[in-house]
Design a protein around this motif. Sequence first.
Motif, PDB file in Angstrom:
ATOM      1  N   VAL A  94       1.022  -1.474   0.003  1.00 18.13           N
ATOM      2  CA  VAL A  94      -0.277   0.112   0.128  1.00 18.13           C
ATOM      3  C   VAL A  94       1.006   1.740   0.053  1.00 18.13           C
ATOM      4  O   VAL A  94       1.013   2.135  -0.777  1.00 18.13           O
ATOM      5  CB  VAL A  94      -0.795  -0.064   1.282  1.00 18.13           C
ATOM      6  N   ALA A  95       2.167   1.353   0.525  1.00 23.17           N
ATOM      7  CA  ALA A  95       2.938   2.132   0.990  1.00 23.17           C
ATOM      8  C   ALA A  95       3.350   2.710  -0.382  1.00 23.17           C
ATOM      9  O   ALA A  95       3.411   3.893  -0.816  1.00 23.17           O
ATOM     10  CB  ALA A  95       3.697   2.278   1.836  1.00 23.17           C
ATOM     11  N   ILE A  96       3.736   1.790  -0.933  1.00 19.79           N
ATOM     12  CA  ILE A  96       4.801   2.070  -1.782  1.00 19.79           C
ATOM     13  C   ILE A  96       4.340   2.246  -3.358  1.00 19.79           C
ATOM     14  O   ILE A  96       3.828   3.309  -4.264  1.00 19.79           O
ATOM     15  CB  ILE A  96       5.516   0.669  -2.108  1.00 19.79           C
TER      16      ILE A  96
ATOM     17  N   ARG B  77      11.278   7.241  -7.934  1.00 14.72           N
ATOM     18  CA  ARG B  77       9.830   6.599  -6.664  1.00 14.72           C
ATOM     19  C   ARG B  77       9.624   5.109  -7.463  1.00 14.72           C
ATOM     20  O   ARG B  77       9.691   4.739  -7.017  1.00 14.72           O
ATOM     21  CB  ARG B  77       9.031   6.994  -7.966  1.00 14.72           C
ATOM     22  N   VAL B  78      10.234   5.059  -9.374  1.00 18.07           N
ATOM     23  CA  VAL B  78       9.672   3.466  -9.805  1.00 18.07           C
ATOM     24  C   VAL B  78      10.053   2.826  -9.921  1.00 18.07           C
ATOM     25  O   VAL B  78      10.753   1.493  -9.525  1.00 18.07           O
ATOM     26  CB  VAL B  78       8.717   3.869 -11.441  1.00 18.07           C
ATOM     27  N   GLY B  79      11.590   3.276  -9.978  1.00 19.89           N
ATOM     28  CA  GLY B  79      13.276   3.134 -10.900  1.00 19.89           C
ATOM     29  C   GLY B  79      14.410   2.469  -9.551  1.00 19.89           C
ATOM     30  O   GLY B  79      15.278   1.724  -9.337  1.00 19.89           O
TER      31      GLY B  79
ATOM     32  N   TYR C  55       3.463   5.736  -3.111  1.00 18.00           N
ATOM     33  CA  TYR C  55       4.360   6.939  -2.690  1.00 18.00           C
ATOM     34  C   TYR C  55       4.865   6.831  -4.387  1.00 18.00           C
ATOM     35  O   TYR C  55       4.933   7.929  -5.043  1.00 18.00           O
ATOM     36  CB  TYR C  55       5.754   6.041  -2.043  1.00 18.00           C
ATOM     37  N   VAL C  56       4.487   6.252  -5.103  1.00 14.59           N
ATOM     38  CA  VAL C  56       4.447   5.666  -6.508  1.00 14.59           C
ATOM     39  C   VAL C  56       2.845   7.107  -7.285  1.00 14.59           C
ATOM     40  O   VAL C  56       4.145   8.117  -7.933  1.00 14.59           O
ATOM     41  CB  VAL C  56       4.127   4.844  -7.559  1.00 14.59           C
ATOM     42  N   LEU C  57       2.348   7.221  -6.371  1.00 15.31           N
ATOM     43  CA  LEU C  57       1.238   8.298  -6.965  1.00 15.31           C
ATOM     44  C   LEU C  57       1.223   9.066  -6.498  1.00 15.31           C
ATOM     45  O   LEU C  57       0.345  10.039  -7.048  1.00 15.31           O
ATOM     46  CB  LEU C  57       0.406   7.469  -6.104  1.00 15.31           C
ATOM     47  N   PHE C  58       2.712   9.854  -6.098  1.00 20.18           N
ATOM     48  CA  PHE C  58       3.196  11.088  -5.528  1.00 20.18           C
ATOM     49  C   PHE C  58       3.820  11.785  -7.221  1.00 20.18           C
ATOM     50  O   PHE C  58       4.355  12.641  -6.831  1.00 20.18           O
ATOM     51  CB  PHE C  58       3.856  11.328  -4.670  1.00 20.18           C
ATOM     52  N   LEU C  59       3.828  10.062  -7.640  1.00 21.75           N
ATOM     53  CA  LEU C  59       4.431  11.070  -8.967  1.00 21.75           C
ATOM     54  C   LEU C  59       3.529  12.568  -9.702  1.00 21.75           C
ATOM     55  O   LEU C  59       3.974  13.089 -10.368  1.00 21.75           O
ATOM     56  CB  LEU C  59       5.257  10.104 -10.696  1.00 21.75           C
TER      57      LEU C  59
END
Length: 409
Positions: free
Chosen positions: A48-50, A75-77, A53-57
Amino acid sequence: MNDLMVQVDRQIQQEGGLGVHFPAEIEARFEHDIHVAHSHKLACMSAVAISIYVLFLLNDWRFRPDHMLEAIVIRVGVMTPIALICIYMLKRGVSPVLREMLMTALVCFAMIFTALLIQLSVSPHSFLDLFALGLIVLVGNVLFQLRFWYALCSSAFHFGVMLYLVNAHPSPYASAGFMALMVFLSITLFSIISNLRSEKAERLSYLLLLREQLRVEEFTEKNEEFRRLASIDPLTEVYNRRHFDSLVSSLLGKQVDSRLQYGVAMIDVDHFKSYNDHYGHVKGGLCLKRIATAIFESVHPDVDIVARFGGEEFVVLLPSSSSQQALARAEEIRRHVRDLALPHAGSSRHGIVTISIGVSAAGTGQGCSFETILKQADEALYRAKASGRDRCELFAQQDPQALGRAFAG
Ligand SMILES: Nc1nc2c(ncn2[C@@H]2O[C@H](COP(=O)(O)OP(=O)(O)OP(=O)(O)O)[C@@H](O)[C@H]2O)c(=O)[nH]1
């Protein structure tokens, strides 16, 4: 009450304090009991957290468009593979310490890389992210529910990073940095208190559950012990007559089944009155104990049932035995007792303790009840005594030829 129960009770009384660690034995049991479910929960929370975190792009795209590529890489790599490795390790199973270290490292990395993004950007709105950094603290302290000391250490680390950012990344408004710091500090404080309270609540409910479990275990053990004590003869430690009767009725049932095959051996110690008179009652008791052990050692303990019938009389139930097999087993028992060579000054049989055995068997098609078979074995025993003792006699009606084939010492 066992030691563990005392420790648990003491620990429950101390749960009002600040301590978040049990004594070693309870701590090990606690971790053992909750570890798998806890790791599974952490793996789900990490996912859920990650994702967030990616959504914060989206946030990066709005406020930091100048460094979109770096944001995607971070965030992704970078963070996503780190999180996936953590999830994989949690699923595979790691020690409780490593589990906490992994989760702590995950939130610390999130903080470092987000700080890096804020640092890299020259966008005038990038400083607004200082207000969002408290979310990372929330993830560690509330979502992951890091163990208190790990939560405290990671919170201190996050606060250090925040202090650095506020100083190194001046906002366009003089007081905005200070305000972000205050918000961050409040979030950290509230979440750490909440973290402590939930860990204490989790530990307390575990202790209460453990206490109930231990009580049930203790009760079951005692119950088993009472049951065992109620079923054995205290002197000889073979079954008593009451338990023998209940085993027989559960094994053979109440009905007479002429096909059911089993043998019964009634055993009586020869001249035991004179043994008692000569050696005394205490030695007489020890003698009975030795005889009971010898009988037990001569049968198949998983199948055959040995019981003290009362006084110096024993009985053996030999399931699935024909009359001849039962007679052969009775003879083994008689020899075994004889081989003990227990001195018996008052015996007419070689000056040692001997036994006489009467044998009968069911399954001959006559459809006799167990009581009848027992009576027949008793009659055979009477004949063994009358014929000079230290011998095995088979009930005559079942095998007339056996009359002449009784084993005698
Ligand atoms: N020491 C001891 N003696 C017991 C116990 N139970 C019964 N006895 C004794 O066993 C003796 C049995 O004697 P009797 O039934 O007369 O028979 P016996 O002397 O063995 O003679 P036969 O059976 O005819 O060979 C009695 O003296 C009882 O007191 C026990 O638990 N301990």
